[in-house]
Design a protein around this motif. Structure first.
Motif, mmCIF file in Angstrom:
data_model
loop_
_atom_site.group_PDB
_atom_site.id
_atom_site.type_symbol
_atom_site.label_atom_id
_atom_site.label_comp_id
_atom_site.label_asym_id
_atom_site.label_seq_id
_atom_site.Cartn_x
_atom_site.Cartn_y
_atom_site.Cartn_z
ATOM 1 N N THR A 104 0.451 -1.500 -0.161
ATOM 2 C CA THR A 104 -0.075 0.250 0.353
ATOM 3 C C THR A 104 1.080 1.125 -0.180
ATOM 4 O O THR A 104 2.338 1.413 0.626
ATOM 5 C CB THR A 104 -1.096 -0.089 0.803
ATOM 6 O OG1 THR A 104 -2.078 0.814 0.560
ATOM 7 C CG2 THR A 104 -0.389 -0.048 2.070
ATOM 8 N N PRO A 105 0.907 2.293 -1.731
ATOM 9 C CA PRO A 105 -0.411 2.170 -2.224
ATOM 10 C C PRO A 105 0.138 1.555 -3.161
ATOM 11 O O PRO A 105 1.085 0.662 -3.394
ATOM 12 C CB PRO A 105 -0.487 3.156 -2.273
ATOM 13 C CG PRO A 105 0.767 4.237 -2.180
ATOM 14 C CD PRO A 105 1.422 3.395 -0.553
ATOM 15 N N ASN A 107 0.124 0.460 -7.014
ATOM 16 C CA ASN A 107 -0.689 0.732 -8.778
ATOM 17 C C ASN A 107 -1.207 -0.445 -9.302
ATOM 18 O O ASN A 107 -1.450 -0.026 -10.655
ATOM 19 C CB ASN A 107 0.461 1.181 -9.626
ATOM 20 C CG ASN A 107 1.744 0.256 -9.911
ATOM 21 O OD1 ASN A 107 1.350 -0.913 -9.140
ATOM 22 N ND2 ASN A 107 2.425 1.167 -10.372
ATOM 23 N N SER A 109 -3.603 -3.067 -9.996
ATOM 24 C CA SER A 109 -5.409 -2.857 -9.408
ATOM 25 C C SER A 109 -6.573 -4.044 -9.464
ATOM 26 O O SER A 109 -7.810 -4.613 -8.909
ATOM 27 C CB SER A 109 -6.527 -2.316 -10.840
ATOM 28 O OG SER A 109 -6.277 -3.216 -11.487
ATOM 29 N N ASP A 150 -9.971 2.471 -7.891
ATOM 30 C CA ASP A 150 -8.629 3.112 -7.043
ATOM 31 C C ASP A 150 -9.483 3.871 -5.580
ATOM 32 O O ASP A 150 -10.854 4.480 -5.816
ATOM 33 C CB ASP A 150 -8.384 4.475 -7.354
ATOM 34 C CG ASP A 150 -7.014 4.022 -8.403
ATOM 35 O OD1 ASP A 150 -7.212 2.990 -8.974
ATOM 36 O OD2 ASP A 150 -6.782 5.114 -9.133
ATOM 37 N N ASN A 151 -9.068 3.462 -5.110
ATOM 38 C CA ASN A 151 -9.929 3.442 -3.253
ATOM 39 C C ASN A 151 -9.007 3.181 -2.104
ATOM 40 O O ASN A 151 -8.277 2.739 -2.572
ATOM 41 C CB ASN A 151 -11.199 2.950 -3.436
ATOM 42 C CG ASN A 151 -11.915 3.372 -2.490
ATOM 43 O OD1 ASN A 151 -11.672 4.189 -1.732
ATOM 44 N ND2 ASN A 151 -13.381 3.579 -2.819
ATOM 45 N N THR A 152 -9.415 3.302 -1.060
ATOM 46 C CA THR A 152 -8.421 2.564 0.255
ATOM 47 C C THR A 152 -9.501 1.404 0.597
ATOM 48 O O THR A 152 -10.657 1.455 0.769
ATOM 49 C CB THR A 152 -8.695 3.574 1.510
ATOM 50 O OG1 THR A 152 -7.718 4.830 1.094
ATOM 51 C CG2 THR A 152 -8.178 2.849 2.644
ATOM 52 N N THR A 176 -4.787 0.337 -0.346
ATOM 53 C CA THR A 176 -5.068 2.071 -0.659
ATOM 54 C C THR A 176 -4.033 1.272 -2.347
ATOM 55 O O THR A 176 -3.505 1.112 -2.389
ATOM 56 C CB THR A 176 -4.209 2.730 -1.076
ATOM 57 O OG1 THR A 176 -4.942 3.432 0.609
ATOM 58 C CG2 THR A 176 -4.612 4.164 -1.904
ATOM 59 N N ILE A 177 -5.270 1.354 -3.527
ATOM 60 C CA ILE A 177 -5.122 1.451 -4.477
ATOM 61 C C ILE A 177 -4.764 2.630 -5.635
ATOM 62 O O ILE A 177 -5.926 3.134 -5.012
ATOM 63 C CB ILE A 177 -6.410 0.238 -5.100
ATOM 64 C CG1 ILE A 177 -6.657 -1.450 -4.875
ATOM 65 C CG2 ILE A 177 -6.403 0.548 -6.669
ATOM 66 C CD1 ILE A 177 -4.937 -2.142 -5.310
ATOM 67 N N ASP A 178 -3.965 2.665 -6.450
ATOM 68 C CA ASP A 178 -4.073 4.451 -7.267
ATOM 69 C C ASP A 178 -3.592 3.926 -8.508
ATOM 70 O O ASP A 178 -2.656 3.871 -8.269
ATOM 71 C CB ASP A 178 -3.112 4.891 -5.953
ATOM 72 C CG ASP A 178 -3.000 6.170 -6.500
ATOM 73 O OD1 ASP A 178 -3.984 6.796 -7.743
ATOM 74 O OD2 ASP A 178 -1.955 7.260 -5.834
ATOM 75 N N THR A 179 -4.372 3.648 -9.474
ATOM 76 C CA THR A 179 -3.091 3.763 -10.862
ATOM 77 C C THR A 179 -3.316 5.224 -11.689
ATOM 78 O O THR A 179 -2.937 4.697 -12.369
ATOM 79 C CB THR A 179 -4.506 2.539 -11.019
ATOM 80 O OG1 THR A 179 -5.516 2.795 -11.612
ATOM 81 C CG2 THR A 179 -4.477 0.988 -10.667
ATOM 82 N N ASN A 180 -4.440 5.549 -11.070
ATOM 83 C CA ASN A 180 -3.916 7.272 -11.876
ATOM 84 C C ASN A 180 -2.083 8.134 -11.221
ATOM 85 O O ASN A 180 -1.446 7.534 -10.549
ATOM 86 C CB ASN A 180 -4.828 8.069 -11.200
ATOM 87 C CG ASN A 180 -6.124 7.736 -11.246
ATOM 88 O OD1 ASN A 180 -6.547 7.392 -12.578
ATOM 89 N ND2 ASN A 180 -6.941 8.257 -10.556
#
Length: 187
Positions: A104-105, A107, A109, A150-152, A176-180
């Motif tokens: 976490t985070p 990237n 998904s 994308d979210n926690t 947390t997923i953050d692909t941006n």
């Protein structure tokens, strides 16, 4: 005496039922490591519940291999002992523990997660996480979560149910997923 329905093997029930047939009515005596408060046999089919005098022990797979049933008629004639087919009682739930958490985070998904289980079984998922990986082995299990936005994620759980319906749950550590990708602009 003859067996009609054996105890389900294995079972998680410490008071399992057993069905036998007798060609005469009489008094039931249960031998070996089994016990029952059922004392009257009818001519025909009879259901007795083992463990009604004192519950049978479950543990991590207790084997009952010496149980017998005898019926004595009103003239004090005793049948030959009917040997109850061996059965195992397992009341122990699988033990689950984290091996590798989702970074976490992250990237990715569709992140991977690894946990250990002390028993094989069926995996079910709770919270916002799901997966097509539905079978657990005894040992390490790597699963891949289905696509996540994308979210926690802090409410995900994994449960393993063994072959006699003993279930244990493991909370998944929040991630947390953050692909941006960051956006760069000139000023």
């Amino acid at each position: 005496l003859s067996e009609v329905t054996a105890v389900t093997n294995p079972t998680g029930d410490t008071t399992p039922d057993y069905v036998f047939s007798s060609n005469e009515a009489g008094t039931i005596a249960v031998g070996g490591n089994c016990n029952s408060s059922n004392t009257n046999a009818d001519n025909g089919s009879n259901t007795i519940t083992f463990g009604t005098t004192s519950a049978l022990s479950g543990g991590a797979g207790t084997n009952y291999s010496d149980c017998t049933i005898t019926v004595t008629d009103n003239a004090s004639n005793a049948s030959s002992p009917l040997e109850v087919r061996d059965f195992i009682i397992d009341t122990v739930t699988p033990t689950l523990s984290l091996v590798t958490a989702v970074p976490t985070p992250d990237n990715d998904s569709t992140p991977n997660y690894t946990f250990s289980s002390s028993e094989a079984g069926t995996i079910t998922y709770g919270g916002d996480c799901s997966s097509n990986d539905n079978t657990s082995v005894d040992g390490n299990n790597e699963i891949t979560f289905n696509a996540l936005a994308d979210n926690t994620y802090s409410n995900c759980t994994i449960s393993v149910t063994d072959n006699v319906s003993n279930t244990s749950a493991l909370p998944v550590s929040p991630f947390t997923i953050d692909t941006n990708a960051p956006k760069v602009s000139s000023t």
